[in-house]
Design an enzyme around this catalytic site. Sequence first.
Site, PDB file in Angstrom:
ATOM      1  N   LYS A  81       0.843  -1.203   0.000  1.00 30.44           N
ATOM      2  CA  LYS A  81       0.000   0.000   0.000  1.00 30.44           C
ATOM      3  C   LYS A  81       0.877   1.252   0.000  1.00 30.44           C
ATOM      4  O   LYS A  81       1.937   1.279   0.647  1.00 30.44           O
ATOM      5  CB  LYS A  81      -0.904  -0.030   1.246  1.00 30.44           C
ATOM      6  CG  LYS A  81      -1.978   1.035   1.282  1.00 30.44           C
ATOM      7  CD  LYS A  81      -2.874   0.837   2.515  1.00 30.44           C
ATOM      8  CE  LYS A  81      -3.988   1.871   2.600  1.00 30.44           C
ATOM      9  NZ  LYS A  81      -4.842   1.681   3.788  1.00 30.44           N
ATOM     10  N   SER A 109      -9.858   1.346   2.683  1.00 27.10           N
ATOM     11  CA  SER A 109      -9.059   2.182   1.818  1.00 27.10           C
ATOM     12  C   SER A 109      -7.958   1.440   1.075  1.00 27.10           C
ATOM     13  O   SER A 109      -7.392   1.977   0.131  1.00 27.10           O
ATOM     14  CB  SER A 109      -8.422   3.296   2.648  1.00 27.10           C
ATOM     15  OG  SER A 109      -7.522   2.739   3.600  1.00 27.10           O
ATOM     16  N   SER A 152      -9.968  -1.018   6.884  1.00 27.92           N
ATOM     17  CA  SER A 152      -9.425  -0.808   5.538  1.00 27.92           C
ATOM     18  C   SER A 152      -8.764  -2.022   4.899  1.00 27.92           C
ATOM     19  O   SER A 152      -8.390  -1.972   3.730  1.00 27.92           O
ATOM     20  CB  SER A 152      -8.444   0.354   5.534  1.00 27.92           C
ATOM     21  OG  SER A 152      -9.157   1.541   5.384  1.00 27.92           O
TER      22      SER A 152
HETATM   23  N1  GLN Z   1     -13.472   3.558   6.184  1.00 23.50           N
HETATM   24  C1  GLN Z   1     -12.530   4.010   7.159  1.00 23.50           C
HETATM   25  C2  GLN Z   1     -12.462   5.513   7.141  1.00 23.50           C
HETATM   26  O1  GLN Z   1     -12.830   6.091   6.152  1.00 23.50           O
HETATM   27  C3  GLN Z   1     -11.227   3.403   6.790  1.00 23.50           C
HETATM   28  C4  GLN Z   1     -10.120   3.783   7.656  1.00 23.50           C
HETATM   29  C5  GLN Z   1      -8.980   2.818   7.535  1.00 23.50           C
HETATM   30  O2  GLN Z   1      -9.097   1.689   7.980  1.00 23.50           O
HETATM   31  N2  GLN Z   1      -7.870   3.288   7.005  1.00 23.50           N
HETATM   32  O3  GLN Z   1     -12.043   6.102   8.094  1.00 23.50           O
END
Ligand code: GLN
Length: 472
Positions: free
Chosen positions: A78, A153, A177
């Site tokens: 990532k 994400s 995420s």
């Molecule tokens: N959906 C979560 C957010 O928007 C994802 C955060 C994450 O795990 N990086 O905060």
Amino acid sequence: MIDLKNLTIEKAHKSLLKEEFSCRELVEEYLKVIKEKNSELNAYLEIYDDVLSQADEVQKKFSDGTATMLTGIPFAIKDNILIEGHICSAGSKILENYTAVYDATVIKELKKAGAIFMGRTNMDEFAMGSSTQTSAYGVTRNPIDPSRVPGGSSGGSAASVASNMSLVALGTETCGSVREPSAFCGLVGLKPTYGAVSRNGVIAMGNSLDQVSPFGKTVRDTEIIFNVLSKYDKNDSTSVPDNLRIKKTTSNNSKKIGVPWHLFKEGVDPVIMENFKQSMEKFKNAGYEIVDIKLPYSKYSLAVYYIIMPAEVSTNLSRFDGIRYGFSSEGENLLEVYKKSRGKGFGREARRRILLGTYVLSHGYYDAYYNKAIKVREKIKKEILQAFENVDLIVTPTVPILPFKLGEKLDDPVAMYLCDIFSAPANLAGVPSIALPSGFTQNGLPMSIQFMASHFKEDSLFDIGKKFEEIK
Ligand code: GLN
């Protein structure tokens, strides 16, 4: 031709040992798929130009006897995990030209093990999102149905594994995420115990919640990666020292599973609910005891998360001022440089969260929001740990909805935030959680269930996950 679809770390390792193929040949197979699919899916933002020489280099480990299980294994990483000498942009324009000057600890560990880094993968900007649509570098598409999102994400990492553009991948979790894109792409994703895996060299989103987390096609693949990465790191002040980690037991024998049915009242797609119930039936038939549990404070998890996270985000992102890192805009004076650089460098979602976070931390509102959220977080953590005095595992669907169409929910942030409803408790309580594929809808869309265990009980998650692979 190597059967990439059914390849696992162990199978690849055996074949590399038996010289059925070399590290270079394996990487070349993945590069072929990347060439064919990445322009459509946009899983990778960059393919490293040294992948073949990395492969030749680690091949030597097989001749000199220092090969490990991860030697020669192609990873996608990532775009918020630093690899020295490579750009690391966190999916943001503000870091478009930022080149990492050191390796994250997890990268160091993987390098030691002889892993190969194929490239960096797309993500929601600074890991904020549940669909990989907020990246400054375009959306990533779901390999199972390219008209849909891969989840987020860490959607790029998930899409790369699901489309055989890498064998395994690393993502990061602040609130689902890795588990959410695993669910949307039919993969296994593990969110480790907070403090198990080093955060050193990982671009922070919410420091009290973040964990580097592996993706694989099988439970065993995530287990192998976790076992390599889970160790104390003196460079991360929240890394848990060895003597405080629970040692492995030979048999976990986790047989009692708690289901917080009261949390599933609204908003869960009936198809997902049905699939969840069927999965519970399978566990029952396999001899597990399924009990109803109550987690009264956990229904506030999402509300608590969306106060604590933006507070931490607004603090973390304050360092991107147009002077010290990355993108910079000209201005008449210092304040104008800050405003223009941040105004143009950050996307909408990042700016929204900076505003939210600044608000909840500001004088006059701090007690009403941030301090209250911290208190409720403690209650949530306590009730989850108390639940583990009575059950070995807690299970819920991973995401309440099916992978949605690209473009959907972008104008409705609250609808997007609701995707995280089942993810938040594990990150708030710091406990580990694993997302497991639980079948497909009639239209071929993947579904997933997730288990949580108590701190450092990842082994119980791997056990139940392997069991589910057998019985599902
Ligand atoms: N959906 C979560 C957010 O928007 C994802 C955060 C994450 O795990 N990086 O905060």
